[in-house]
Design a protein around this motif. Structure first.
Motif, PDB file in Angstrom:
ATOM      1  N   CYS A 124      -3.304   6.246  18.299  1.00 29.72           N
ATOM      2  CA  CYS A 124      -2.540   6.509  16.943  1.00 29.72           C
ATOM      3  C   CYS A 124      -3.509   6.811  16.058  1.00 29.72           C
ATOM      4  O   CYS A 124      -4.625   6.351  15.843  1.00 29.72           O
ATOM      5  CB  CYS A 124      -1.636   5.139  16.397  1.00 29.72           C
ATOM      6  SG  CYS A 124      -0.489   4.823  17.670  1.00 29.72           S
ATOM      7  N   LYS A 125      -3.062   7.770  15.312  1.00 29.64           N
ATOM      8  CA  LYS A 125      -3.822   8.181  13.718  1.00 29.64           C
ATOM      9  C   LYS A 125      -2.641   7.986  12.849  1.00 29.64           C
ATOM     10  O   LYS A 125      -1.610   7.953  12.966  1.00 29.64           O
ATOM     11  CB  LYS A 125      -4.275   9.456  13.722  1.00 29.64           C
ATOM     12  CG  LYS A 125      -5.162   9.975  14.862  1.00 29.64           C
ATOM     13  CD  LYS A 125      -6.523   9.330  14.580  1.00 29.64           C
ATOM     14  CE  LYS A 125      -7.747   9.801  15.524  1.00 29.64           C
ATOM     15  NZ  LYS A 125      -9.006   9.331  15.312  1.00 29.64           N
ATOM     16  N   HIS A 126      -3.264   7.600  11.484  1.00 29.94           N
ATOM     17  CA  HIS A 126      -2.368   7.505  10.383  1.00 29.94           C
ATOM     18  C   HIS A 126      -2.694   8.200   9.025  1.00 29.94           C
ATOM     19  O   HIS A 126      -4.168   8.570   9.042  1.00 29.94           O
ATOM     20  CB  HIS A 126      -1.879   6.010   9.894  1.00 29.94           C
ATOM     21  CG  HIS A 126      -2.799   5.443   9.316  1.00 29.94           C
ATOM     22  ND1 HIS A 126      -4.016   4.623  10.139  1.00 29.94           N
ATOM     23  CD2 HIS A 126      -3.031   5.120   8.173  1.00 29.94           C
ATOM     24  CE1 HIS A 126      -4.796   3.904   9.500  1.00 29.94           C
ATOM     25  NE2 HIS A 126      -4.314   4.153   8.140  1.00 29.94           N
ATOM     26  N   GLN A 127      -1.724   8.486   8.101  1.00 35.10           N
ATOM     27  CA  GLN A 127      -2.493   8.832   6.935  1.00 35.10           C
ATOM     28  C   GLN A 127      -1.428   8.311   5.760  1.00 35.10           C
ATOM     29  O   GLN A 127      -0.167   8.007   6.124  1.00 35.10           O
ATOM     30  CB  GLN A 127      -2.290  10.580   6.725  1.00 35.10           C
ATOM     31  CG  GLN A 127      -3.409  11.290   7.293  1.00 35.10           C
ATOM     32  CD  GLN A 127      -3.318  12.678   6.992  1.00 35.10           C
ATOM     33  OE1 GLN A 127      -2.145  13.209   6.429  1.00 35.10           O
ATOM     34  NE2 GLN A 127      -4.300  13.381   7.178  1.00 35.10           N
ATOM     35  N   VAL A 128      -1.991   8.049   4.605  1.00 31.38           N
ATOM     36  CA  VAL A 128      -1.094   7.574   3.385  1.00 31.38           C
ATOM     37  C   VAL A 128      -0.746   8.582   2.645  1.00 31.38           C
ATOM     38  O   VAL A 128      -1.692   9.353   1.969  1.00 31.38           O
ATOM     39  CB  VAL A 128      -1.774   6.422   2.744  1.00 31.38           C
ATOM     40  CG1 VAL A 128      -0.912   5.893   1.577  1.00 31.38           C
ATOM     41  CG2 VAL A 128      -2.092   5.109   3.670  1.00 31.38           C
ATOM     42  N   TRP A 129       0.435   9.036   2.540  1.00 32.96           N
ATOM     43  CA  TRP A 129       0.888  10.110   1.597  1.00 32.96           C
ATOM     44  C   TRP A 129       1.650   9.418   0.312  1.00 32.96           C
ATOM     45  O   TRP A 129       1.909   8.334   0.322  1.00 32.96           O
ATOM     46  CB  TRP A 129       2.134  10.850   2.048  1.00 32.96           C
ATOM     47  CG  TRP A 129       1.782  11.548   3.399  1.00 32.96           C
ATOM     48  CD1 TRP A 129       1.001  11.134   4.595  1.00 32.96           C
ATOM     49  CD2 TRP A 129       1.692  13.181   3.484  1.00 32.96           C
ATOM     50  NE1 TRP A 129       0.808  12.327   5.353  1.00 32.96           N
ATOM     51  CE2 TRP A 129       1.247  13.333   4.720  1.00 32.96           C
ATOM     52  CE3 TRP A 129       2.339  14.193   2.695  1.00 32.96           C
ATOM     53  CZ2 TRP A 129       1.149  14.730   5.077  1.00 32.96           C
ATOM     54  CZ3 TRP A 129       2.330  15.390   3.220  1.00 32.96           C
ATOM     55  CH2 TRP A 129       1.707  15.586   4.226  1.00 32.96           C
ATOM     56  N   THR A 130       1.131  10.165  -0.784  1.00 33.25           N
ATOM     57  CA  THR A 130       1.709   9.664  -2.189  1.00 33.25           C
ATOM     58  C   THR A 130       2.701  10.771  -2.795  1.00 33.25           C
ATOM     59  O   THR A 130       2.703  11.836  -2.353  1.00 33.25           O
ATOM     60  CB  THR A 130       0.625   9.641  -3.190  1.00 33.25           C
ATOM     61  OG1 THR A 130      -0.256  10.738  -3.135  1.00 33.25           O
ATOM     62  CG2 THR A 130      -0.439   8.462  -2.599  1.00 33.25           C
ATOM     63  N   ARG A 131       3.592  10.113  -3.637  1.00 33.82           N
ATOM     64  CA  ARG A 131       4.558  11.095  -4.233  1.00 33.82           C
ATOM     65  C   ARG A 131       4.071  12.020  -5.165  1.00 33.82           C
ATOM     66  O   ARG A 131       2.971  11.829  -5.941  1.00 33.82           O
ATOM     67  CB  ARG A 131       5.489  10.177  -5.212  1.00 33.82           C
ATOM     68  CG  ARG A 131       6.547   9.450  -4.149  1.00 33.82           C
ATOM     69  CD  ARG A 131       7.707   9.017  -5.274  1.00 33.82           C
ATOM     70  NE  ARG A 131       8.565   8.030  -4.094  1.00 33.82           N
ATOM     71  CZ  ARG A 131       9.505   8.705  -3.406  1.00 33.82           C
ATOM     72  NH1 ARG A 131       9.616   9.798  -3.500  1.00 33.82           N
ATOM     73  NH2 ARG A 131      10.470   7.588  -2.782  1.00 33.82           N
ATOM     74  N   VAL A 132       4.679  13.030  -5.157  1.00 38.01           N
ATOM     75  CA  VAL A 132       4.215  14.139  -6.354  1.00 38.01           C
ATOM     76  C   VAL A 132       5.307  14.238  -7.269  1.00 38.01           C
ATOM     77  O   VAL A 132       6.589  14.195  -6.895  1.00 38.01           O
ATOM     78  CB  VAL A 132       4.075  15.477  -5.418  1.00 38.01           C
ATOM     79  CG1 VAL A 132       3.827  16.900  -6.282  1.00 38.01           C
ATOM     80  CG2 VAL A 132       2.964  15.722  -4.382  1.00 38.01           C
ATOM     81  N   THR A 133       4.841  14.250  -8.498  1.00 37.38           N
ATOM     82  CA  THR A 133       5.814  14.175  -9.635  1.00 37.38           C
ATOM     83  C   THR A 133       6.119  15.871  -9.920  1.00 37.38           C
ATOM     84  O   THR A 133       5.073  16.626 -10.152  1.00 37.38           O
ATOM     85  CB  THR A 133       5.090  13.573 -10.748  1.00 37.38           C
ATOM     86  OG1 THR A 133       4.991  12.302 -10.327  1.00 37.38           O
ATOM     87  CG2 THR A 133       6.316  13.649 -11.915  1.00 37.38           C
ATOM     88  N   VAL A 134       7.229  16.164  -9.870  1.00 36.56           N
ATOM     89  CA  VAL A 134       7.555  17.484 -10.123  1.00 36.56           C
ATOM     90  C   VAL A 134       8.418  17.575 -11.562  1.00 36.56           C
ATOM     91  O   VAL A 134       9.226  17.036 -11.543  1.00 36.56           O
ATOM     92  CB  VAL A 134       8.533  18.160  -9.059  1.00 36.56           C
ATOM     93  CG1 VAL A 134       8.923  19.528  -9.228  1.00 36.56           C
ATOM     94  CG2 VAL A 134       7.892  17.961  -7.546  1.00 36.56           C
ATOM     95  N   ASP A 135       7.636  18.260 -12.365  1.00 38.66           N
ATOM     96  CA  ASP A 135       8.433  18.488 -13.651  1.00 38.66           C
ATOM     97  C   ASP A 135       9.534  19.599 -13.655  1.00 38.66           C
ATOM     98  O   ASP A 135       9.657  20.310 -12.796  1.00 38.66           O
ATOM     99  CB  ASP A 135       7.345  19.130 -14.456  1.00 38.66           C
ATOM    100  CG  ASP A 135       6.325  17.997 -14.705  1.00 38.66           C
ATOM    101  OD1 ASP A 135       6.601  16.762 -14.626  1.00 38.66           O
ATOM    102  OD2 ASP A 135       5.182  18.427 -14.814  1.00 38.66           O
TER     103      ASP A 135
END
Length: 135
Positions: A124-135
């Motif tokens: 297994c491999k993993h990544q942490v994704w973060t929210r993008v704020t869209v104006d």
């Protein structure tokens, strides 16, 4: 397996979750390199995650893997809810042109943990994704 979705660009996964105030992954997310953004949304009773932004390098890496049309590609496929804030399905890694077993989970800090495995919880491999704020 490189780093989940997009071996070095991980492109996140999906989940189910209809109704209630449970945590859900809906919205736009960016990978740790900010080179790929995906829009996670319901697909019927499943969750999908489609590429909505990619840098030229991410597009080139996907093209080398056999995916010249990277925009709109589903990185998260067939994700079904497995818990209050978790889902399981298939993670597509475009630069490897392969789908892997995947898990998604909403973290306490609001991040989205995307994990892909060669086999059930192996390699297994993993990544942490973060929210993008869209104006």
């Amino acid at each position: 397996v490189g780093a989940v979705p997009g071996a070095h660009e991980l492109a996140p996964g999906g989940g189910c979750a209809q109704g209630g105030d449970d945590q859900h992954p809906w919205g736009r997310w960016k990978n740790p390199f900010n080179s790929v953004h995906m829009e996670v949304s319901p697909c019927g009773e499943l969750v999908c995650g489609k590429v909505v932004y990619a840098t030229d390098k991410a597009k080139a890496d996907a093209a080398k893997g056999g995916n010249p049309d990277f925009m709109g590609v589903n990185l998260l496929q067939d994700f079904k809810r497995t818990g209050n804030a978790s889902w399981a399905g298939k993670v597509f890694v475009p630069d490897l042109n392969h789908r892997f077993h995947g898990d998604l989970s909403m973290e306490d800090d609001g991040a989205l943990l995307v994990k892909g495995c060669l086999a059930s919880h192996v390699g297994c491999k993993h990544q942490v994704w973060t929210r993008v704020t869209v104006d």
